[in-house]
Design a protein around this motif. Sequence first.
Motif, mmCIF file in Angstrom:
data_model
loop_
_atom_site.group_PDB
_atom_site.id
_atom_site.type_symbol
_atom_site.label_atom_id
_atom_site.label_comp_id
_atom_site.label_asym_id
_atom_site.label_seq_id
_atom_site.Cartn_x
_atom_site.Cartn_y
_atom_site.Cartn_z
ATOM 1 N N PHE A 1 -15.335 13.849 9.037
ATOM 2 C CA PHE A 1 -14.534 13.887 7.812
ATOM 3 C C PHE A 1 -15.004 12.822 6.824
ATOM 4 O O PHE A 1 -15.074 13.054 5.613
ATOM 5 N N ARG A 2 -15.324 11.640 7.330
ATOM 6 C CA ARG A 2 -15.822 10.573 6.446
ATOM 7 C C ARG A 2 -17.133 10.994 5.785
ATOM 8 O O ARG A 2 -17.373 10.717 4.605
ATOM 9 N N TYR A 3 -17.985 11.647 6.556
ATOM 10 C CA TYR A 3 -19.255 12.114 6.004
ATOM 11 C C TYR A 3 -19.012 13.119 4.873
ATOM 12 O O TYR A 3 -19.640 13.048 3.809
ATOM 13 N N ILE A 4 -18.095 14.071 5.109
ATOM 14 C CA ILE A 4 -17.794 15.111 4.118
ATOM 15 C C ILE A 4 -17.291 14.472 2.823
ATOM 16 O O ILE A 4 -17.730 14.825 1.713
ATOM 17 N N VAL A 5 -16.362 13.529 2.936
ATOM 18 C CA VAL A 5 -15.786 12.878 1.753
ATOM 19 C C VAL A 5 -16.860 12.081 1.008
ATOM 20 O O VAL A 5 -16.917 12.089 -0.234
ATOM 21 N N GLU B 1 -12.011 23.506 0.383
ATOM 22 C CA GLU B 1 -10.703 23.469 1.056
ATOM 23 C C GLU B 1 -10.717 22.460 2.205
ATOM 24 O O GLU B 1 -9.771 21.695 2.390
ATOM 25 N N LEU B 2 -11.809 22.422 2.950
ATOM 26 C CA LEU B 2 -11.935 21.460 4.041
ATOM 27 C C LEU B 2 -11.947 20.032 3.499
ATOM 28 O O LEU B 2 -11.357 19.127 4.094
ATOM 29 N N LEU B 3 -12.609 19.830 2.361
ATOM 30 C CA LEU B 3 -12.668 18.502 1.737
ATOM 31 C C LEU B 3 -11.269 18.005 1.408
ATOM 32 O O LEU B 3 -10.946 16.830 1.602
ATOM 33 N N PHE B 4 -10.421 18.898 0.904
ATOM 34 C CA PHE B 4 -9.031 18.534 0.597
ATOM 35 C C PHE B 4 -8.322 18.021 1.850
ATOM 36 O O PHE B 4 -7.676 16.973 1.835
ATOM 37 N N TYR B 5 -8.460 18.751 2.959
ATOM 38 C CA TYR B 5 -7.806 18.337 4.204
ATOM 39 C C TYR B 5 -8.433 17.069 4.772
ATOM 40 O O TYR B 5 -7.740 16.221 5.348
ATOM 41 N N ALA B 6 -9.736 16.916 4.603
ATOM 42 C CA ALA B 6 -10.413 15.717 5.102
ATOM 43 C C ALA B 6 -9.885 14.475 4.386
ATOM 44 O O ALA B 6 -9.594 13.452 5.017
ATOM 45 N N LYS B 7 -9.771 14.558 3.062
ATOM 46 C CA LYS B 7 -9.247 13.426 2.296
ATOM 47 C C LYS B 7 -7.822 13.102 2.715
ATOM 48 O O LYS B 7 -7.457 11.945 2.910
#
Length: 304
Positions: free
Chosen positions: A6-10, A63-69
């Motif tokens: 998740f940190r990588y994605i953000v 959408e995944l980025l929203f949940y990751a944040k």
Amino acid sequence: MTLQQFRYIVEIAKHNSMSKAASALYVTQPSISKAVRDLERELGITILDRTNKGVVFTKDGTELLFYAKMFLEQMESVIYHFNKEKKADLTKFSISSQHYGFAIEAFANLMDYFAKRKYELTIREGKTTDVIDDVYKSKSILGILSLTDLNRSFFERYFASKSLTFIPLVTLTQHVYLRKEHPLAHLKSITLEQLRDYPSLTYQKDDLMLYFAEESIDMSGVAKVVYLKDRGTMMNLLSNTNGYNLGTGWVGPNYISSNIISIPLKEDNLIQVGLVKRNDVSFPEEILVYIEFLKIALKESISK
């Protein structure tokens, strides 16, 4: 699925580049690429489209980025909550508000009140939807906004659907903000018809529902409209043009340009300023202190 992924994605979203994200996180680019591929395989989606100009998030990726944040913010909140030593030494919270000078004045007074303690405070100023989303997602413990006759019924239902509560503080008469040199500045009250030929300066975005506008009247028939995002730009345009803005009428000497005045709007339009909170949240003492400073600033509006 891991926190690291998740940190990588953000971080990729922040830099719009895998290589820059890797550099910022002090890891190799292949490590980030592999983590993203593993996550795509686990979820059965494509997160990124790789192009010659960099990476672009797909619909599923966005959408995944929203949940990751949101997940990372929640994790930070949990860590902070259970870190007793830090909690004892540091006062930390966020407040969100519409574009109100009195909210900033109350915040400044709170900083003076906290002069002898350590704190990490955040004040987020934005449009109505930003304030509500911040509180709903627990980014802010408290929101400051206003209800009007135009949107009250809508927001009562909207807040209930999100398990939010609105706490009224004060009801104010709608005012017109304009510069001292404005052709209408000599009047004791102003009608909408008198404003017809002048530019309306507003924080309302043209892609939002009317209910979310900060004005308490329907401005859809106005011929000249300027949309803007921040209070600094609002102050500059009000001070240097014949544009006007509608609001609470609050004029704080240290938080609004001395060249700007407010005059009551003749039409019977009222603004109810209040607080929005999650139903499952109880305000700590520090927030109650801020609310008292807020009431003092608002009381000054009524007395003028």
